[in-house]
Design a protein around this motif. Structure first.
Motif, mmCIF file in Angstrom:
data_model
loop_
_atom_site.group_PDB
_atom_site.id
_atom_site.type_symbol
_atom_site.label_atom_id
_atom_site.label_comp_id
_atom_site.label_asym_id
_atom_site.label_seq_id
_atom_site.Cartn_x
_atom_site.Cartn_y
_atom_site.Cartn_z
ATOM 1 N N ILE A 122 4.876 13.456 10.965
ATOM 2 C CA ILE A 122 3.668 13.771 11.739
ATOM 3 C C ILE A 122 2.579 12.728 11.517
ATOM 4 O O ILE A 122 1.693 12.566 12.358
ATOM 5 C CB ILE A 122 3.138 15.178 11.396
ATOM 6 N N GLU A 123 2.641 12.019 10.397
ATOM 7 C CA GLU A 123 1.645 10.978 10.150
ATOM 8 C C GLU A 123 1.684 9.888 11.213
ATOM 9 O O GLU A 123 0.720 9.142 11.384
ATOM 10 C CB GLU A 123 1.868 10.347 8.772
ATOM 11 N N PHE A 124 2.810 9.795 11.934
ATOM 12 C CA PHE A 124 2.941 8.761 12.961
ATOM 13 C C PHE A 124 2.915 9.339 14.373
ATOM 14 O O PHE A 124 3.372 8.697 15.323
ATOM 15 C CB PHE A 124 4.222 7.960 12.733
ATOM 16 N N ASP A 125 2.356 10.539 14.519
ATOM 17 C CA ASP A 125 2.241 11.138 15.846
ATOM 18 C C ASP A 125 1.365 10.312 16.777
ATOM 19 O O ASP A 125 1.475 10.414 18.003
ATOM 20 C CB ASP A 125 1.662 12.560 15.745
ATOM 21 N N PHE A 126 0.510 9.487 16.196
ATOM 22 C CA PHE A 126 -0.383 8.677 17.040
ATOM 23 C C PHE A 126 0.372 7.553 17.746
ATOM 24 O O PHE A 126 -0.175 6.899 18.639
ATOM 25 C CB PHE A 126 -1.541 8.100 16.204
ATOM 26 N N ILE A 127 1.614 7.304 17.368
ATOM 27 C CA ILE A 127 2.409 6.276 18.035
ATOM 28 C C ILE A 127 3.193 6.942 19.162
ATOM 29 O O ILE A 127 4.156 7.658 18.920
ATOM 30 C CB ILE A 127 3.395 5.592 17.062
ATOM 31 N N SER A 128 2.770 6.728 20.386
ATOM 32 C CA SER A 128 3.468 7.343 21.521
ATOM 33 C C SER A 128 4.185 6.326 22.390
ATOM 34 O O SER A 128 5.164 6.656 23.046
ATOM 35 C CB SER A 128 2.487 8.150 22.376
ATOM 36 N N ASP A 129 3.698 5.078 22.408
ATOM 37 C CA ASP A 129 4.371 4.063 23.216
ATOM 38 C C ASP A 129 4.380 2.725 22.478
ATOM 39 O O ASP A 129 3.854 2.611 21.359
ATOM 40 C CB ASP A 129 3.721 3.928 24.598
ATOM 41 N N TYR A 130 4.996 1.739 23.085
ATOM 42 C CA TYR A 130 5.166 0.447 22.411
ATOM 43 C C TYR A 130 3.841 -0.255 22.137
ATOM 44 O O TYR A 130 3.741 -1.060 21.204
ATOM 45 C CB TYR A 130 6.104 -0.444 23.220
ATOM 46 N N LYS A 131 2.811 0.051 22.911
ATOM 47 C CA LYS A 131 1.499 -0.549 22.654
ATOM 48 C C LYS A 131 0.903 0.015 21.356
ATOM 49 O O LYS A 131 0.277 -0.723 20.588
ATOM 50 C CB LYS A 131 0.573 -0.306 23.841
ATOM 51 N N ASP A 132 1.092 1.321 21.144
ATOM 52 C CA ASP A 132 0.658 1.907 19.874
ATOM 53 C C ASP A 132 1.415 1.291 18.706
ATOM 54 O O ASP A 132 0.835 1.036 17.641
ATOM 55 C CB ASP A 132 0.898 3.423 19.880
ATOM 56 N N LEU A 133 2.702 1.050 18.905
ATOM 57 C CA LEU A 133 3.521 0.440 17.860
ATOM 58 C C LEU A 133 3.035 -0.974 17.564
ATOM 59 O O LEU A 133 2.967 -1.390 16.404
ATOM 60 C CB LEU A 133 4.989 0.422 18.302
ATOM 61 N N GLU A 134 2.658 -1.696 18.597
ATOM 62 C CA GLU A 134 2.103 -3.034 18.413
ATOM 63 C C GLU A 134 0.788 -2.968 17.643
ATOM 64 O O GLU A 134 0.510 -3.814 16.777
ATOM 65 C CB GLU A 134 1.879 -3.693 19.781
ATOM 66 N N GLY A 135 0.005 -1.927 17.933
ATOM 67 C CA GLY A 135 -1.249 -1.755 17.208
ATOM 68 C C GLY A 135 -1.021 -1.516 15.721
ATOM 69 O O GLY A 135 -1.748 -2.046 14.878
ATOM 70 N N VAL A 136 -0.018 -0.734 15.384
ATOM 71 C CA VAL A 136 0.316 -0.490 13.975
ATOM 72 C C VAL A 136 0.742 -1.786 13.305
ATOM 73 O O VAL A 136 0.347 -2.083 12.170
ATOM 74 C CB VAL A 136 1.425 0.569 13.861
ATOM 75 N N LEU A 137 1.537 -2.577 14.000
ATOM 76 C CA LEU A 137 1.971 -3.860 13.441
ATOM 77 C C LEU A 137 0.761 -4.758 13.178
ATOM 78 O O LEU A 137 0.689 -5.439 12.137
ATOM 79 C CB LEU A 137 2.946 -4.551 14.394
ATOM 80 N N ASN A 138 -0.190 -4.753 14.078
ATOM 81 C CA ASN A 138 -1.396 -5.577 13.895
ATOM 82 C C ASN A 138 -2.222 -5.094 12.704
ATOM 83 O O ASN A 138 -2.787 -5.903 11.956
ATOM 84 C CB ASN A 138 -2.238 -5.570 15.175
ATOM 85 N N ILE A 139 -2.322 -3.760 12.522
ATOM 86 C CA ILE A 139 -3.022 -3.227 11.351
ATOM 87 C C ILE A 139 -2.334 -3.683 10.074
ATOM 88 O O ILE A 139 -2.976 -4.132 9.116
ATOM 89 C CB ILE A 139 -3.066 -1.680 11.410
ATOM 90 N N TYR A 140 -1.017 -3.577 10.061
ATOM 91 C CA TYR A 140 -0.227 -4.003 8.904
ATOM 92 C C TYR A 140 -0.483 -5.474 8.596
ATOM 93 O O TYR A 140 -0.733 -5.848 7.434
ATOM 94 C CB TYR A 140 1.253 -3.739 9.193
ATOM 95 N N LYS A 141 -0.445 -6.315 9.597
ATOM 96 C CA LYS A 141 -0.632 -7.757 9.368
ATOM 97 C C LYS A 141 -2.051 -8.080 8.912
ATOM 98 O O LYS A 141 -2.259 -8.985 8.092
ATOM 99 C CB LYS A 141 -0.302 -8.529 10.647
ATOM 100 N N LYS A 142 -3.008 -7.313 9.412
ATOM 101 C CA LYS A 142 -4.408 -7.582 9.060
ATOM 102 C C LYS A 142 -4.735 -7.094 7.654
ATOM 103 O O LYS A 142 -5.462 -7.774 6.909
ATOM 104 C CB LYS A 142 -5.330 -6.895 10.073
#
Length: 441
Positions: A100-120
Motif C-alpha cells: 500500500i505504500e506504493f499506491d501512489f504509483i498508478s501509471d508509468y509517469k508516476d513510476l518515472e517520478g519515483v525513479l527521479n526521487i530516488y536519483k535525487k
C-alpha cells in the motif's frame, strides 16, 4: 510528529515535510539502503542462479507466475546476490506495487517520478538495477521499461515480475519487442519442500508433499483450517482481480465452476465440448466460445496449465482433447478434496510440474491408440515419460511400459512410480522412483 506541538525551531520539519520525502520513506522501508535487509525468505537457488546467469546485459528479466508463488522473494534474493558480489546497495531500487505504500504509483509517469526521487535523494553513481514487482498493476509500464532498459547514457538493468495475462509470452513479445528473457516461477519443488521442512528425500516425505501444498506462505501457517482459508483467499483474489474485473466477466459463478471442473479433472484428457456438455447436463446453458474464453483467462493467471496432445509418429501437435494440470495441489487437497481423485493423478500432476520447473516444454503424447503421459523437450533433449501410482505385478507393469515400447526411436524413456524398489531397465526403459526424478532432469 504531532503538528500541534511544533515550535518555531521545528516548524519547517512539521509543515514542509514534502510529498517527495514521504515517498522516499516508503522506498527506504523496502530497499537495502543504510544496512537495511528486507525479508529474503527461503533461498530458491535453482531460480536465482539461473536468473543471475542472465545479468550483465540490457535484456529485461521478467519473472512470471501465479500470485503468491514467491516471485517477490526471488527478486529480493537476486538483489542481495548483486550486493554480495559488490554492487552498492544504493544502486538498487526495489518497488513492489502490491504494497500500500506504493499506491501512489498508478501509471508509468508516476513510476518515472519515483525513479527521479530516488536519483535525487540517494547518492549513487554508475549502473543502477531496477526491480519492479507486480508491474502489471502500473498502467503503461512498458513505456518506462523499454525506455530505461535501452538507455545508453544512463545505464540500467531491469528486473520485473507479474501475475496475469499482461505478462503472457505473446503479450510480452508485443510490449517489450523481444528485448527480454522470461522465467516462470512455480510453487516449491519437492527438493525445496524437503529443505524448508528439514526432512530427508524419501517416499514418506514425498507423499506428505503430495498431500499438502507447495505455496511458500503455507509453511508458516499453524493448522489445516488456516491453510484452507489461505488457499481459498488466493483463488478468490485471482478469479476476482485478474479475471472477473479485468475481463468484465458476465457469469462469475460459471468461471469458478470451470476452475473447479479443471481441478477435479486434472491429468485427464478433456475437450471443450466435453465441458460444455457437462454443464448442459447440469442445466447450465453455456457455449463453446464462453467455456474456451474462460479457460484461457484461467490459464493466463497460471492457476492451471494446459498440455496439448502431440502425435509422436507424425511429430506434430494436435487440436481437440488436451490435459490440464493444477499449478499447486493445494487447490485439490484443501478446497475440493471430497471429489474422487486418486494418488496416481496427483503423481502425474507433480511430474508435469517438475518437468516444467526444469525448463521442459511438455505435451501429452499419442501413438495410434496408445497414450504416453508426457513428451518433454528441452533443447536437444527429448524424454518420454509414463507416470504410474504403483507397479505391483507384471500385468500392471506391462500396461504401463507398453506405450513406451511402441515408440520406435532412441530417445530417453522413463516410467515414474511410487514403488519402494527401483525396477531393472526394461528394453532400455528406465524406472525412476518419483522422489528421485529431480536428480535426473
Amino acid at each position: 510528529m504531532d503538528k500541534f506541538s511544533c515550535t518555531i525551531e521545528n516548524y519547517y520539519i512539521c509543515f514542509h515535510f514534502s510529498d517527495m520525502d514521504e515517498k522516499l520513506l516508503a522506498l527506504e522501508k523496502f530497499n537495502f539502503w543504510n544496512g537495511n535487509v528486507p525479508s529474503l525468505g527461503f533461498p530458491r537457488t535453482g531460480y536465482t542462479e539461473k536468473i543471475y546467469d542472465y545479468t550483465g546485459n540490457k535484456l529485461i528479466k521478467v519473472l512470471v507466475g501465479q500470485r503468491r508463488v514467491g516471485k517477490s522473494y526471488i527478486l529480493r534474493q537476486i538483489a542481495k546476490r548483486l550486493i554480495d558480489d559488490g554492487v552498492n546497495p544504493k544502486n538498487i531500487l526495489y518497488i513492489n506495487k502490491e504494497f500500500i505504500e506504493f499506491d501512489f504509483i498508478s501509471d508509468y509517469k508516476d513510476l518515472e517520478g519515483v525513479l527521479n526521487i530516488y536519483k535525487k535523494k540517494i547518492s549513487a553513481s554508475g549502473k543502477k538495477f531496477l526491480f519492479v514487482d507486480e508491474i502489471q498493476n502500473i498502467k503503461g509500464w512498458e513505456h518506462f521499461v523499454n525506455s530505461h532498459s535501452q538507455d545508453f547514457a544512463e545505464p540500467y538493468e531491469i528486473f520485473i515480475s507479474g501475475s496475469n495475462s499482461k505478462m503472457s509470452s505473446g503479450e510480452l513479445a508485443t510490449l517489450l519487442s523481444g528485448r527480454y528473457v522470461q522465467f516462470e516461477i512455480f510453487p516449491f519443488s519437492f527438493i525445496e519442500y524437503s529443505g524448508v521442512m528439514q526432512v530427508d528425500i524419501s517416499k514418506q516425505s514425498f507423499l506428505q508433499y503430495m498431500e499438502g501444498g507447495a505455496l511458500p506462505e503455507l509453511f508458516g501457517l499453524p493448522n489445516e483450517e488456516t491453510r484452507r482459508n489461505y488457499i481459498a483467499a488466493i483463488k478468490d483474489t485471482v478469479l476476482l482481480r485478474d479475471i472477473i474485473q479485468r475481463h468484465s466477466i458476465k457469469d462469475p459463478r460459471l468461471l469458478e465452476d470451470i476452475f473447479v471442473y479443471l481441478v477435479n479433472n486434472a491429468s485427464n484428457l478433456v475437450s471443450i465440448t466435453n465441458i460444455v456438455n457437462f454443464f448442459k447436463s447440469h442445466k447450465r446453458n453455456t457455449s463453446y466460445d464462453t467455456i474456451s474464453n474462460y479457460i484461457g483467462y484461467i490459464t493466463d493467471t497460471f492457476l492451471i496449465h494446459k498440455a496439448a496432445r502431440y502425435n509422436i509418429k507424425g511429430k506434430e501437435t494436435l487440436t481437440g482433447n488436451c490435459k490440464y494440470y493444477i499449478n499447486d495441489l493445494s487447490y485439490k487437497n484443501y478446497l475440493y478434496s471430497g471429489f474422487g481423485y486418486g494418488i496416481g493423478y496427483k503423481l502425474e500432476n507433480l511430474v508435469y510440474l517438475e518437468l516444467r520447473r526444469n525448463g521442459y516444454q511438455v505435451y501429452t503424447g499419442t501413438l495410434g491408440a496408445k497414450e504416453v503421459d508426457f513428451v518433454a523437450t528441452k533443447g536437444d533433449r527429448l524424454i518420454y515419460l509414463q507416470s504410474a501410482y504403483l507397479l505391483p505385478d507384471m500385468q500392471t507393469a506391462d500396461r504401463e511400459y507398453a506405450p513406451l515400447k511402441a515408440i520406435r526411436d532412441n530417445y530417453e524413456k522413463l516410467v515414474i512410480s511410487l514403488d519402494d524398489i527401483t525396477l531393472p531397465s526394461n528394453e532400455g526403459i528406465k524406472h525412476v522412483q518419483a522422489w528421485n526424478l529431480p536428480a535426473i532432469l
